[in-house]
Design a protein around this motif. Structure first.
Motif, PDB file in Angstrom:
ATOM      1  N   TRP A 176       0.846  -1.189   0.000  1.00 30.62           N
ATOM      2  CA  TRP A 176       0.000   0.000   0.000  1.00 30.62           C
ATOM      3  C   TRP A 176       0.884   1.243   0.000  1.00 30.62           C
ATOM      4  CZ3 TRP A 176      -5.075  -0.596  -0.826  1.00 30.62           C
ATOM      5  CH2 TRP A 176      -5.640  -1.857  -0.550  1.00 30.62           C
ATOM      6  N   PRO A 177       0.568   2.234  -0.851  1.00 31.26           N
ATOM      7  CA  PRO A 177       1.428   3.427  -0.966  1.00 31.26           C
ATOM      8  C   PRO A 177       1.536   4.230   0.326  1.00 31.26           C
ATOM      9  CG  PRO A 177      -0.659   3.758  -2.133  1.00 31.26           C
ATOM     10  CD  PRO A 177      -0.602   2.319  -1.756  1.00 31.26           C
ATOM     11  N   GLN A 178       0.469   4.263   1.139  1.00 28.58           N
ATOM     12  CA  GLN A 178       0.529   5.025   2.386  1.00 28.58           C
ATOM     13  C   GLN A 178       1.533   4.434   3.377  1.00 28.58           C
ATOM     14  OE1 GLN A 178      -2.131   3.633   0.973  1.00 28.58           O
ATOM     15  NE2 GLN A 178      -3.682   2.974   2.464  1.00 28.58           N
ATOM     16  N   LEU A 179       1.749   3.122   3.294  1.00 30.37           N
ATOM     17  CA  LEU A 179       2.759   2.500   4.143  1.00 30.37           C
ATOM     18  C   LEU A 179       4.164   2.914   3.699  1.00 30.37           C
ATOM     19  CD1 LEU A 179       1.681  -1.191   4.893  1.00 30.37           C
ATOM     20  CD2 LEU A 179       1.903   0.703   6.485  1.00 30.37           C
ATOM     21  N   GLN A 180       4.364   3.000   2.405  1.00 28.98           N
ATOM     22  CA  GLN A 180       5.675   3.413   1.906  1.00 28.98           C
ATOM     23  C   GLN A 180       5.972   4.863   2.286  1.00 28.98           C
ATOM     24  OE1 GLN A 180       6.932   5.568  -0.667  1.00 28.98           O
ATOM     25  NE2 GLN A 180       8.996   4.757  -0.352  1.00 28.98           N
TER      26      GLN A 180
END
Length: 235
Positions: free
Chosen positions: A211-215
């Motif tokens: 998930w991009p928000q985790l990155q």
């Protein structure tokens, strides 16, 4: 005279201890530094691979990841699951049987093992101290026996003692095992406890999130998208 000799001896011991501590700290810093760097492509020799399976969705996701691996590159393969988790090893055996059928019946070297859990669900924290020590000892024995070049895991607590021992092996120069961690797709806003430990301690050589928000929250992680089996590769 004797007192002076004893003082000099004590000072020498202190200097030696300080020197050893300094060397250990420098070595740890070097390992962390090298671990944080992208892996360089090397000669295409087979890499012994330790695959840590977890119950439920962990194993299902790991099977998807394994379906995208270069099978001839990552072998022999060693599957490890918790001692009470027989279902995961059964799924791994089915996968290896399918691979053998795909290869025209050619048997690929694969082994299936179990490891003690540090703590069972509902187990008291007091009794878990003893089981944790047993699990660490068992993990150490497995790592000495297998000595993998690659460790692949995606969240089960079973992977923590194995990955920590792999890191210690790097520090003392026994074996350099590259740890690849794939965070579960179920982790959208925050990392799992296993993932958080491996990330914060810089133990994982490559840390993948789906998930991009985790990155964005964990910048050292690599975003590979939700369809991980399409994009996952090992350089």
């Amino acid at each position: 005279m004797g007192s002076k000799d004893e003082t000099c001896f004590a000072i020498s011991i202190i200097i030696i201890i300080i020197g050893l501590i300094f060397i250990a700290i420098v070595r740890v810093i070097y390992v962390v530094y090298r671990t944080s760097k992208p892996l360089r492509p090397k000669s295409p020799k087979p890499l012994s691979t330790l695959i840590v399976l977890g119950s439920g969705g962990h194993t299902a996701e790991m099977i998807n990841v394994l379906s995208a691996l270069q099978k001839d590159r990552f072998m022999p393969r060693f599957y490890v699951a918790a001692a009470t988790d027989n279902m995961s090893l059964q799924k791994a055996r089915v996968l290896e049987d399918l691979l053998a059928d795909t290869n025209g019946g050619k048997v690929v070297s694969a082994k299936f093992m179990q490891i003690y859990r540090s703590r069972e669900v509902g187990q008291s924290y007091i009794t878990s101290i003893g089981t944790t020590l047993i699990a660490i000892a068992h993990a150490l024995w497995l790592m000495i026996k297998i000595r993998p070049k690659v460790i692949l895991c995606n969240g089960p607590g079973t992977c923590i003692p194995l990955c920590v021992i792999a890191f210690l092996f790097k520090v003392v120069g026994i074996r350099w095992s590259s740890v690849f961690y794939v965070e579960s797709i179920a982790r959208v806003k925050r990392l799992s406890l296993s993932g958080l430990l491996l990330y914060k301690l810089c133990i994982a050589d490559q840390f993948y999130v789906q998930w991009p928000q985790l990155q964005r929250k964990y910048p050292r992680a690599i975003y590979v998208g939700c369809l991980i089996c399409r994009y996952f590769s090992f350089g």
